[in-house]
Design a protein around this motif. Structure first.
Motif, short mmCIF file in Angstrom:
data_model
loop_
_atom_site.label_atom_id
_atom_site.label_comp_id
_atom_site.label_asym_id
_atom_site.label_seq_id
_atom_site.Cartn_x
_atom_site.Cartn_y
_atom_site.Cartn_z
N GLU A 11 0.83 -1.21 0.00
CA GLU A 11 0.00 0.00 0.00
C GLU A 11 0.86 1.26 0.00
OE1 GLU A 11 -2.50 -3.19 2.05
OE2 GLU A 11 -0.39 -2.62 1.92
N HIS B 254 -4.29 3.80 4.86
CA HIS B 254 -5.67 3.82 5.35
C HIS B 254 -5.79 3.80 6.87
CE1 HIS B 254 -4.78 -0.55 5.16
NE2 HIS B 254 -5.59 -0.63 6.20
N ASP C 9 -4.52 4.87 0.19
CA ASP C 9 -4.70 3.60 -0.52
C ASP C 9 -6.18 3.21 -0.58
OD1 ASP C 9 -5.25 1.48 1.75
OD2 ASP C 9 -3.57 2.69 2.47
N THR C 10 -6.45 2.11 -1.26
CA THR C 10 -7.83 1.72 -1.57
C THR C 10 -8.64 1.29 -0.36
OG1 THR C 10 -7.04 -0.51 -2.12
CG2 THR C 10 -7.28 1.05 -3.94
N ASP C 11 -7.99 1.00 0.77
CA ASP C 11 -8.72 0.59 1.97
C ASP C 11 -9.10 1.77 2.87
OD1 ASP C 11 -8.81 -2.12 1.39
OD2 ASP C 11 -6.83 -2.49 2.25
N VAL D 172 -6.68 8.10 -4.53
CA VAL D 172 -6.63 6.74 -3.99
C VAL D 172 -5.76 5.90 -4.92
CG1 VAL D 172 -7.94 4.69 -3.37
CG2 VAL D 172 -8.87 6.97 -2.89
#
Length: 256
Positions: A81, A212, A235-237, A255
């Motif tokens: 990440e 995240h 990041d995506t989380d 993101v």
């Protein structure tokens, strides 16, 4: 295939869990880490010996408000990440730019990418980043002086702030311990927060990089409000609701 967690990663997970919960038992950590109680006890004794937590009967506790996980215990956590964030952040930097960088594992990844790419000027207070960049002849390196923090490898305090008052950067990357709509950008140490503010004040554009686990979180010392930053790269989380609140406050979010 069985994946065995490295000792350093176990220690990082333990410190983060104790920091989040305040106190924790051996049985809970054993389940979290998928290791024996004996292994957990050895890990707790080691971390207690380094004064990173306090042993209790059957577990461990923080002992102080806001346990800061030292950099060496964070280096391998969420590495994919952090590298994704670093790639997105490095893409924002034009060739030959003057780049401010405080410390932290994500900012270190950005520094490595920029050094591999081509000439630029780095202004940093992180001794670990400086030690890597000084090996690259095409990097002009300015190291901000100050008092060294062994938890983050950063130089902080009045000397650092005076140095930053005399420079201007095109873009600055700030690693933070918390970022959210309610409290802005935060870290654990007041001197570090003041130095980070000086980094932001010296820059044409301040970009916060945070995985995240930092989004929606607030720690002890306030760095700056969201109005002082232009962009958050995460990041995506990262929690979508918090990113919406941050965007509503006028900060663009990326993101990775």
């Amino acid at each position: 295939m069985l994946t065995v967690m490295l000792r350093s990663e176990r220690h990082a997970r333990i410190l983060e869990h104790v920091s989040a919960r305040g106190s924790v038992g051996v049985r809970e950590l054993s389940g979290l880490l998928d290791v024996s109680g004996a292994t957990v006890r050895r890990d707790l004794e080691h971390l207690s010996g380094q004064h990173l937590l306090r042993r209790t009967r059957g577990g461990a506790e923080v002992g102080t408000v806001g346990l800061e996980v030292p950099l060496q215990h964070r280096a391998e956590r969420l590495l994919p990440e952090k590298r994704a964030i670093a790639r997105a952040a490095a893409a924002l930097v034009p060739q030959g730019a003057v780049v401010g960088m405080n410390g932290g594992t994500t900012v270190t990844e950005i520094a490595r990418l920029l050094a591999a790419r081509g000439p630029f000027t780095a202004v940093t207070n992180a001794v670990n980043i400086a030690a890597e960049l000084v090996l690259h002849r095409h990097v002009t390196l300015v190291v901000v002086g100050g008092d060294a923090r062994n938890a983050s490898y950063e130089l902080v305090g009045p000397i650092a702030e005076r140095t930053l008052a005399g420079v201007h950067t095109d873009i600055t990357f700030l690693g933070v311990d918390g970022v959210g709509a309610a409290h802005g950008c935060t870290t654990y140490d007041q001197l570090e927060a003041a130095t980070d503010r000086a980094f932001a004040g010296a820059s044409a554009r301040t970009v916060v990089v945070a995985d995240h686990t930092k989004v929606g979180r607030a720690t002890f010392a306030k760095i700056c409000p969201l109005t002082d930053i232009a962009l958050l790269v995460t990041d995506t989380d990262a929690p979508a609701a918090e990113l919406e609140r941050i965007s509503a406050a006028g900060v663009r979010t990326v993101v990775a």
